[in-house]
Design an enzyme around this catalytic site. Structure first.
Site, PDB file in Angstrom:
ATOM      1  CB  ILE A  94      -0.951  -0.007   1.223  1.00 59.36           C
ATOM      2  CG1 ILE A  94      -1.916   1.191   1.163  1.00 59.36           C
ATOM      3  CG2 ILE A  94      -0.196  -0.051   2.533  1.00 59.36           C
ATOM      4  CD1 ILE A  94      -2.995   1.175   2.244  1.00 59.36           C
ATOM      5  CB  SER A  95       0.998   4.247  -2.091  1.00 57.99           C
ATOM      6  OG  SER A  95       1.096   3.585  -3.318  1.00 57.99           O
ATOM      7  CB  ALA A  96       3.894   6.683   1.563  1.00 60.59           C
TER       8      ALA A  96
END
Length: 137
Positions: free
Chosen positions: A82-84
């Site tokens: 999951i992206s930042a």
């Protein structure tokens, strides 16, 4: 192909709308604190994106709930991350003008946890259609 069009990282940053310099510094111990810090750091600039990110508790989309509010990407299994949070906020700010149109439609290809697809749906509101698709082998 995109690299040919953009050429340099400076051109890419300009085309993408360069993220504020304080990215990666927005970590907190709660979802509300994370969103507060993203606003403080100038990553979230609109009330619509702020509202959408407050409505989605990032802890529901990660494996390690203790690190849910770290402003960093996290593994979610199957070799996917999951992206930042600052990346989600930046993407939502860039998509906001298109998602706030009546009857907006969006497709998140490679949606992973589904966080961004859910945030886009919240941002677009009733009458919109937002989908996420992920391939797992």
């Amino acid at each position: 192909r995109l690299a040919k069009v953009l050429g340099t990282s400076a051109a890419a940053a300009a085309w993408l709308g360069a993220a504020p310099a304080r990215c990666w510094t927005s970590s907190a111990s709660t979802n509300g604190g994370l969103v507060d810090n993203l606003v403080r750091d100038g990553v979230i600039t609109s009330p619509e994106v702020e509202q959408a990110m407050r409505a989605l508790d990032r802890a529901s989309y990660v494996l390690d709930r203790r690190a849910a509010y770290a402003d960093a990407p996290q593994g979610i299994g199957h070799g996917v991350t999951i992206s930042a949070p600052h990346m989600h906020a930046h993407a939502l700010e860039r998509l906001r003008p298109r998602l706030l149109r009546p009857g907006a439609r969006a497709l998140d290809v490679g949606s992973g946890s589904g966080y961004l697809a859910a945030a886009m749906a919240l941002l677009a509101g009733p009458g919109s259609r937002c989908f996420g698709i992920e391939r797992i082998e």
